[in-house]
Design a protein around this motif. Sequence first.
Motif, PDB file in Angstrom:
ATOM      1  N   THR A   1       0.982  -1.280   0.121  1.00 17.39           N
ATOM      2  CA  THR A   1       0.139   0.011  -0.002  1.00 17.39           C
ATOM      3  C   THR A   1       0.829   1.216   0.094  1.00 17.39           C
ATOM      4  O   THR A   1       1.805   1.424   0.839  1.00 17.39           O
ATOM      5  CB  THR A   1      -0.916  -0.094   1.237  1.00 17.39           C
TER       6      THR A   1
ATOM      7  N   GLY B   1       0.064   5.319  -0.274  1.00 13.40           N
ATOM      8  CA  GLY B   1      -0.983   6.371  -0.227  1.00 13.40           C
ATOM      9  C   GLY B   1      -2.267   5.360  -0.198  1.00 13.40           C
ATOM     10  O   GLY B   1      -2.706   4.723   0.534  1.00 13.40           O
ATOM     11  N   SER B   2      -3.293   5.677  -1.385  1.00 14.45           N
ATOM     12  CA  SER B   2      -4.580   5.200  -1.419  1.00 14.45           C
ATOM     13  C   SER B   2      -4.312   3.954  -2.345  1.00 14.45           C
ATOM     14  O   SER B   2      -5.535   3.564  -3.059  1.00 14.45           O
ATOM     15  CB  SER B   2      -5.554   6.180  -1.946  1.00 14.45           C
ATOM     16  N   LEU B   3      -3.128   3.787  -2.757  1.00 14.52           N
ATOM     17  CA  LEU B   3      -2.894   2.760  -3.853  1.00 14.52           C
ATOM     18  C   LEU B   3      -2.557   1.409  -3.295  1.00 14.52           C
ATOM     19  O   LEU B   3      -1.519   1.335  -2.312  1.00 14.52           O
ATOM     20  CB  LEU B   3      -1.567   3.127  -4.868  1.00 14.52           C
ATOM     21  N   THR B   4      -3.118   0.419  -3.548  1.00 13.80           N
ATOM     22  CA  THR B   4      -2.985  -1.024  -3.197  1.00 13.80           C
ATOM     23  C   THR B   4      -2.510  -1.882  -4.155  1.00 13.80           C
ATOM     24  O   THR B   4      -3.413  -2.113  -5.129  1.00 13.80           O
ATOM     25  CB  THR B   4      -4.007  -1.422  -2.292  1.00 13.80           C
TER      26      THR B   4
ATOM     27  N   VAL C   1      -7.509   1.637  -6.181  1.00 14.18           N
ATOM     28  CA  VAL C   1      -7.216   3.118  -5.918  1.00 14.18           C
ATOM     29  C   VAL C   1      -8.267   3.530  -5.031  1.00 14.18           C
ATOM     30  O   VAL C   1      -9.355   3.721  -5.491  1.00 14.18           O
ATOM     31  CB  VAL C   1      -7.011   3.963  -6.977  1.00 14.18           C
TER      32      VAL C   1
ATOM     33  N   ARG D   1      -0.861   6.118 -15.764  1.00 13.68           N
ATOM     34  CA  ARG D   1      -0.984   7.187 -15.010  1.00 13.68           C
ATOM     35  C   ARG D   1      -2.376   7.546 -14.980  1.00 13.68           C
ATOM     36  O   ARG D   1      -3.093   7.824 -13.999  1.00 13.68           O
ATOM     37  CB  ARG D   1      -0.198   8.112 -15.528  1.00 13.68           C
TER      38      ARG D   1
ATOM     39  N   LEU E   1      -4.537   5.205 -12.732  1.00 13.43           N
ATOM     40  CA  LEU E   1      -4.440   5.193 -11.458  1.00 13.43           C
ATOM     41  C   LEU E   1      -4.954   6.522 -10.790  1.00 13.43           C
ATOM     42  O   LEU E   1      -4.999   6.716  -9.781  1.00 13.43           O
ATOM     43  CB  LEU E   1      -2.758   5.153 -10.969  1.00 13.43           C
TER      44      LEU E   1
ATOM     45  N   GLU F   1      -3.431   8.755  -7.925  1.00 10.71           N
ATOM     46  CA  GLU F   1      -2.236   8.055  -7.699  1.00 10.71           C
ATOM     47  C   GLU F   1      -1.132   8.244  -8.765  1.00 10.71           C
ATOM     48  O   GLU F   1       0.119   7.914  -8.712  1.00 10.71           O
ATOM     49  CB  GLU F   1      -2.423   6.762  -7.100  1.00 10.71           C
TER      50      GLU F   1
ATOM     51  N   ARG G   1       0.295  10.390 -10.306  1.00 13.06           N
ATOM     52  CA  ARG G   1       1.277  11.393 -10.231  1.00 13.06           C
ATOM     53  C   ARG G   1       2.556  10.774  -9.537  1.00 13.06           C
ATOM     54  O   ARG G   1       3.560  11.638  -9.631  1.00 13.06           O
ATOM     55  CB  ARG G   1       0.799  12.549  -9.296  1.00 13.06           C
ATOM     56  N   ARG G   2       2.496   9.672  -9.024  1.00 18.11           N
ATOM     57  CA  ARG G   2       3.651   8.994  -8.379  1.00 18.11           C
ATOM     58  C   ARG G   2       4.571   8.659  -9.272  1.00 18.11           C
ATOM     59  O   ARG G   2       5.760   8.563  -8.787  1.00 18.11           O
ATOM     60  CB  ARG G   2       3.223   7.988  -7.266  1.00 18.11           C
TER      61      ARG G   2
END
Length: 229
Positions: free
Chosen positions: A133, A135-138, A148, A205, A208, A211, A213-214
């Motif tokens: 995990t 951020g809000s990304l798993t 997300v 991108r 996602l 997210e 932007r990561r």
Amino acid sequence: MPSRVLIVEDEPDIRELVVHHLKREGYQVSAAASGEEALRQVLAAPPDLVLLDLMMPAMDGLEVCRRLRQDPATAALPIVMLTAKGDEVDRVLGLEIGADDYVVKPFSPKELLARVRAVLRRSRPAPGAAPVTIGSLTIDSGTHTVSVGGDVAALTPKEFDLLRALVDARGRVLSRDFLLDRVWGYSRASEIESRTVDVHVRRLRVKLGPEGRRILTIKGVGYRLDPAA
């Protein structure tokens, strides 16, 4: 249960040859002679992998691939393109649309089977792998899914592998050559245009959402995933 493979090929001799070798390897095999028939079969009984001829009358392999990737129900379906030797531009386009690999005609049964095994292996869940995990990304390698904010993102197998490679790098920059080798299995960038990586990164991108932007572009080098973005 043996994996189920759909071969989509309009030339009867090639279609029968591929069916023969796949069955001999223990796969459950169905066949379609046109793009339209392939879409009907996939809708009725989704296979584990599609072997898709690039050049077909009426609806070609690129259009079939595009439609499968646009449908959330088949967006993650592994696809291997069958292409003619001179179709380099179309091969690249096929990968950019979302094909997971390609085999060039004329091909040996050994090469074809190796590609099928490799794509199926990469698309299977990794047993015992703990979800990651950020951020809000798993990213869950155990189920081969990405979410997300709790919503599942419909990634293709290649998009999942690309994200996994960036996550595993733990913030290090990965070059396009490295990603072509790690994700696509091509050890030299000359084997396929590196812009394929750029197209997949752009699409990843978008899928996602915030997210995305990561995933940072390092000009002249490659890409990295920033856990703190």
